[in-house]
Design a protein around this motif. Structure first.
Motif: not given
Length: 164
Positions: A151-156
């Motif tokens: 989720l963090l990677g997709d958000a960044v």
């Protein structure tokens, strides 16, 4: 309830499919993902062989770097220890004792998101998923660590690295 599910899934991943050849392959995959190396290498090759896609490959490399930085900040704030399962020691070493979120998952899903504008998405996301799952398989992350990392990677990636 969530903790029990997390531990149950971790135990499942640590006890199924652990033949020597599989463990070697998963370990090699995980090592290729250290610090987003696999994704940076893929971006570098793309830069060389696909000149018209260079803005995408540049953005992917910058996004992996930004994701590593964001992941480090979250790890320092959350300070979750790596899992310890009695009788099931981790199958690899790590640079830190912090587990949440998984940097392998965050960089993989960030790179897959960006690179999917130049390359076919299904193999990119399959590789990102395999990279993420390698971490609980090896016993160094809880499944919730990889979900948070993804989720963090997709958000960044969605927020965007500096323009290409």
């Amino acid at each position: 309830m969530i903790r029990a599910l997390d531990l149950g899934l971790l135990r499942l991943l640590r006890t199924r499919g652990h033949k020597p050849g599989m463990e070697r392959a998963v370990h090699a995959l995980a090592r290729s993902g250290e610090h987003g190396l696999l994704w940076d290498a893929l971006s570098g090759v793309g830069w060389v062989v696909h000149p018209s896609g260079r803005p995408v490959y540049r953005r992917a490399a910058l996004t992996v770097l930004a994701t590593m930085a964001a992941n480090t900040v979250v790890k320092l704030i959350v300070r979750r220890d790596r899992p310890l399962l009695e009788g099931l020691p981790a199958l690899t070493t790590t640079m830190s004792g912090r587990s949440y979120p998984s940097a392998h998952a965050s960089t993989s899903f960030a790179a897959a998101r960006v690179l999917s504008s130049a390359l076919p998405a299904p193999p990119l996301y399959a590789l990102a998923t395999a990279m993420a799952l390698s971490r609980p398989y090896l016993g160094v992350h809880y499944p919730s660590d990889i979900a948070a990392g993804a989720l963090l990677g997709d958000a960044v990636a969605r927020l965007g690295a500096p323009p290409a």
